[in-house]
Every structure is written in structure tokens, then in C-alpha cells.
Enzyme design. Structure first.
Site, mmCIF file in Angstrom:
data_model
loop_
_atom_site.group_PDB
_atom_site.id
_atom_site.type_symbol
_atom_site.label_atom_id
_atom_site.label_comp_id
_atom_site.label_asym_id
_atom_site.label_seq_id
_atom_site.Cartn_x
_atom_site.Cartn_y
_atom_site.Cartn_z
ATOM 1 N N GLY A 11 0.840 -1.205 0.000
ATOM 2 C CA GLY A 11 0.000 0.000 0.000
ATOM 3 C C GLY A 11 0.871 1.249 0.000
ATOM 4 N NE ARG A 72 -1.937 -4.426 -1.860
ATOM 5 C CZ ARG A 72 -1.752 -3.815 -0.700
ATOM 6 N NH1 ARG A 72 -0.798 -4.190 0.106
ATOM 7 N NH2 ARG A 72 -2.510 -2.825 -0.318
ATOM 8 C CG ASP A 103 3.419 -6.228 8.332
ATOM 9 O OD1 ASP A 103 2.750 -5.919 7.320
ATOM 10 O OD2 ASP A 103 2.929 -6.749 9.347
ATOM 11 C CB THR A 125 2.188 1.385 6.075
ATOM 12 O OG1 THR A 125 0.800 1.199 6.398
ATOM 13 C CG2 THR A 125 2.979 1.136 7.347
ATOM 14 C CG ASP A 127 -2.369 0.523 7.642
ATOM 15 O OD1 ASP A 127 -3.180 1.416 7.331
ATOM 16 O OD2 ASP A 127 -2.213 -0.512 6.959
ATOM 17 C CG ASP A 129 0.479 -2.003 10.190
ATOM 18 O OD1 ASP A 129 1.410 -1.372 9.647
ATOM 19 O OD2 ASP A 129 -0.241 -2.796 9.569
ATOM 20 N NE ARG A 171 -2.437 -3.905 6.032
ATOM 21 C CZ ARG A 171 -1.443 -4.451 5.372
ATOM 22 N NH1 ARG A 171 -1.677 -5.099 4.255
ATOM 23 N NH2 ARG A 171 -0.213 -4.365 5.820
ATOM 24 C CE LYS A 213 -21.602 13.741 24.061
ATOM 25 N NZ LYS A 213 -20.640 14.756 23.940
ATOM 26 C CG HIS A 215 -22.961 16.416 17.898
ATOM 27 N ND1 HIS A 215 -23.113 17.699 18.372
ATOM 28 C CD2 HIS A 215 -21.631 16.164 17.925
ATOM 29 C CE1 HIS A 215 -21.919 18.185 18.669
ATOM 30 N NE2 HIS A 215 -21.013 17.280 18.410
ATOM 31 C CD GLU A 222 -9.235 -0.794 6.752
ATOM 32 O OE1 GLU A 222 -9.969 -0.583 5.785
ATOM 33 O OE2 GLU A 222 -7.987 -0.870 6.661
ATOM 34 C CG MET A 250 -10.423 10.408 2.035
ATOM 35 S SD MET A 250 -11.741 11.580 2.348
ATOM 36 C CE MET A 250 -10.806 12.954 2.919
HETATM 37 P P1 ADP Z 1 2.497 -4.061 2.778
HETATM 38 O O1 ADP Z 1 3.951 -4.071 2.454
HETATM 39 O O2 ADP Z 1 1.884 -2.710 2.650
HETATM 40 O O3 ADP Z 1 2.225 -4.748 4.108
HETATM 41 P P2 ADP Z 1 1.517 -6.442 1.375
HETATM 42 O O4 ADP Z 1 1.226 -7.203 2.618
HETATM 43 O O5 ADP Z 1 0.520 -6.508 0.279
HETATM 44 O O6 ADP Z 1 1.744 -4.877 1.639
HETATM 45 O O7 ADP Z 1 2.913 -6.959 0.814
HETATM 46 C C1 ADP Z 1 3.483 -6.369 -0.325
HETATM 47 C C2 ADP Z 1 4.192 -7.381 -1.161
HETATM 48 O O8 ADP Z 1 5.261 -7.986 -0.411
HETATM 49 C C3 ADP Z 1 3.347 -8.563 -1.603
HETATM 50 O O9 ADP Z 1 2.536 -8.268 -2.694
HETATM 51 C C4 ADP Z 1 4.436 -9.570 -1.969
HETATM 52 O O10 ADP Z 1 5.000 -9.249 -3.232
HETATM 53 C C5 ADP Z 1 5.501 -9.290 -0.910
HETATM 54 N N1 ADP Z 1 5.383 -10.283 0.179
HETATM 55 C C6 ADP Z 1 4.465 -10.315 1.176
HETATM 56 N N2 ADP Z 1 4.632 -11.381 1.972
HETATM 57 C C7 ADP Z 1 5.693 -12.079 1.475
HETATM 58 C C8 ADP Z 1 6.394 -13.288 1.847
HETATM 59 N N3 ADP Z 1 6.006 -14.022 2.898
HETATM 60 N N4 ADP Z 1 7.443 -13.670 1.096
HETATM 61 C C9 ADP Z 1 7.843 -12.943 0.027
HETATM 62 N N5 ADP Z 1 7.230 -11.807 -0.379
HETATM 63 C C10 ADP Z 1 6.179 -11.373 0.322
#
Ligand code: ADP
Length: 319
Positions: A11, A72, A103, A125, A127, A129, A171, A213, A215, A222, A250
Site C-alpha cells: 500500500g 502487490r 510488513d 504505511t 497504518d 502497524d 487494516r 447532548k 450529537h 476498519e 482519500m
Molecule cells: P504491505 O507491504 O503494505 O504490508 P503487502 O502485505 O501486500 O503490503 O505486501 C506487499 C508485497 O510484499 C506482496 O505483494 C508480496 O509481493 C511481498 N510479500 C508479502 N509477503 C511475502 C512473503 N512471505 N514472502 C515474500 N514476499 C512477500
């Protein structure tokens, strides 16, 4: 001469461009060659790789999104597919890679590190997270976007005496909802890290209404449920007129805040410094305003936690 590649994956988030700029400029400052990989890991396997010069990252520090595009690439979990990417890097003589993403992207980066490319992760990101950093690049910008939306919704909520339910991204994490709820003065914040007791929320709204009150604003992450579901759940307990807003994508856009630009600049440069020192297999971050690096293994070891004290404060201030 050292050759470093940089990509953005997963993302997108505001400030990724500032991070790319930092990696590129710092690499060139150190006398290295630097390459941009377009469309994340997908571009790595498709050989969508290009040498970058100082001017290529001019005029992007203020832009949202990512100049290198993101993607992705689910098939990247397969060793055979990654092999293609490794071969492409070898073709250019690239020995080091900076992966800007979440991650999921870190997992891909870790695999590549094990397979012989010196790899550093940079947390990008909205998030917030990811372990190993107090803040991720893009979180501050998204927070301000959500707070601005909450302020606007509050104006109309006051005029029409309604309960508004605002669904916020994140997420499985509640950071964005928690921070935005606290900054926006929401009456209720529902996050995945704390069990949602809708009956108690309904009772509080009713008590507030009886007290005069007019509102109420509910922020729902999410990862808990949708705004629509939240409205339906509430109406099981009280007769309340709700309006639902889903902020959606957005939250990912817009020009990065000053804080995100500075964070991205610091972390991008740190990634290059670490590669220069022969450090790899870790992600950079900021903890207590100090730049830190954390091994990927350690980052994946534990589930990301919210700041409990902040959650407690949000509850104390929304009585
Ligand atoms: P974010 O990095 O925002 O958490 P994703 O979870 O969609 O987004 O991961 C992004 C990309 O990282 C995935 O589309 C894939 O190409 C790669 N990826 C995710 N998990 C693995 C994994 N276990 N091994 C190898 N590549 C991975």
C-alpha cells in the site's frame, strides 16, 4: 562501486517520495550508483529497473503517492519467482536494496536478504502497524487528513443533532482510529486492540442524549467492523439517527506533512548509512526520537501494539 536499488511496495503512503529522494540523494552523496525499481517486487522480476540521477528525484518531496509506483506481487513468495528478481539485480551489478513498504514488503525483503542481496526495510504505511518504529512514513499525513474530515463532519453533526459513525483505515491496527479519535474529540473510538462493547456504547450515547447532548461522533477502525455494521449494531439497542461515512482511499493521498517528509528523509538516509556500514537484514525506524535499526526477525516476532496509555486517555477525555 556500490550499487543500491530502491523500490516501493504494498500500500502506498504519503512521504514515500520523500524517502525515495533521500535514498537516491544520500547514495549519490556517498559516491554510489543508485537504481529505481518500478512497481515494487513485480518490477524486480520484470526487469523494470532504471538508473536514477539527482534530477530524477527533484520536485517530488512534496508529492503524495510514489514516483516508483507500487504493486502487490503475491507470487513473490515463491523462491523460483524471486530468483528472476535476483538475476535482474545481478545483471546491473546491484548488491543492495532498500524496500520502502509495510510488513508484507518486509517479508519479501527478508527473503531477498537471505538469498544474498543486502536489504534494508523503510517503514512506509499509513497504518502505523510495524514494530521497530514509533511512527511509519505516511501516518502523520493520514492522521491529519482524517482529523480534517472529522472536524468537517462535526460541523454538520452539530447542526443536525445526529450520531455520525466514521470508518477509518488501518487494516488490523487501530493506531489511525485512536489518534484521529483523540485529536478529533470523538465520543467513542472502536479499535481491534480493545473489545468493542456496542451495548455499552449505545448506553453512553443514550445517557448523553438524556443529558442534552445533541450529537455524537464514533470512529470505527476498519479492522473492527464497517461503519454500516456499526450503525446496525447500535440500533439493536437504541433508537438513534445515524449517518455513516467511509473515508476510504482519500486517507492514502495528499501531500505529506512536514513531519512525514522529515521522517522519510531521516530514515531513507539511515538505510544508505547502514548499507555503507555493511549492515543488512533489518528495518530502520524511530523510537523516542532516536533513529534505530531492528532485525527483520525481531520485527515479525511480536504483534504490533497500540499505545495503551493513549487509549486510556481517549476514554478518560470522552466521558
Ligand atoms: P504491505 O507491504 O503494505 O504490508 P503487502 O502485505 O501486500 O503490503 O505486501 C506487499 C508485497 O510484499 C506482496 O505483494 C508480496 O509481493 C511481498 N510479500 C508479502 N509477503 C511475502 C512473503 N512471505 N514472502 C515474500 N514476499 C512477500
Amino acid at each position: 562501486m556500490k550499487k543500491i536499488a530502491v523500490l516501493t511496495s504494498g500500500g502506498d503512503s504519503p512521504g514515500m517520495n520523500a524517502a525515495i529522494r533521500s535514498v537516491v540523494r544520500k547514495s549519490i552523496y556517498e559516491g554510489y550508483e543508485v537504481y529505481g525499481v518500478y512497481q515494487g517486487f513485480q518490477g524486480l522480476i520484470n526487469d523494470n529497473i532504471e538508473k536514477l540521477e539527482l534530477g530524477d528525484v527533484g520536485d517530488i518531496i512534496q508529492r503524495g503517492g510514489t514516483k516508483l509506483f507500487s504493486a502487490r506481487c503475491p507470487e513473490f513468495i515463491e523462491a523460483g519467482v524471486r530468483q528472476k528478481g535476483l538475476e535482474n539485480l545481478k545483471k546491473y551489478g546491484i548488491d543492495s536494496l532498500v524496500v520502502i513498504g509495510g510488513d508484507g514488503s518486509y517479508r519479501g525483503a527478508q527473503r531477498l536478504n537471505e538469498e544474498g542481496i543486502n536489504t534494508i526495510g523503510v517503514p512506509g504505511t499509513i497504518d502505523n502497524d510495524i514494530n521497530g518504529t514509533d511512527f511509519t512514513i505516511g501516518f502523520d499525513t493520514a492522521l491529519n487528513t482524517v482529523v480534517d474530515a472529522v472536524d468537517r463532519i462535526r460541523d454538520t453533526a452539530t447542526s443536525h443533532e445526529r450520531t455520525f459513525i466514521i470508518e477509518v483505515m488501518g487494516r488490523d491496527a487501530g493506531d489511525l482510529a485512536l489518534w484521529a479519535g483523540l485529536a478529533g474529540g470523538a465520543e467513542t473510538i472502536l479499535i481491534p486492540e480493545a473489545a468493542a462493547d456496542i451495548k455499552a456504547v449505545a448506553e453512553r450515547i443514550e445517557t448523553g442524549m438524556n443529558r442534552g447532548k445533541k450529537h455524537s461522533i464514533i470512529i470505527v477502525a476498519e479492522g473492527v467492523m464497517s461503519a454500516q455494521e456499526c450503525g446496525m449494531e447500535l440500533r439493536k439497542y437504541i433508537n438513534v439517527d445515524t449517518r455513516e461515512s467511509v473515508l476510504g482511499h482519500m486517507q492514502r493521498g495528499g501531500k505529506p506533512t512536514g513531519n512525514d517528509r522529515v521522517l522519510a528523509s531521516r530514515l531513507g538516509a539511515l538505510a544508505v548509512d547502514l548499507l555503507k556500514d555493511g549492515v543488512s537484514g533489518c528495518a530502520v525506524g524511530i523510537e523516542n526520537n532516536k533513529l534505530v535499526e531492528t532485525k527483520f526477525d525481531k520485527i515479525f516476532d511480536e504483534k504490533h501494539q497500540i499505545d495503551r496509555a493513549l487509549y486510556k486517555l481517549s476514554q478518560e477525555l470522552s466521558i
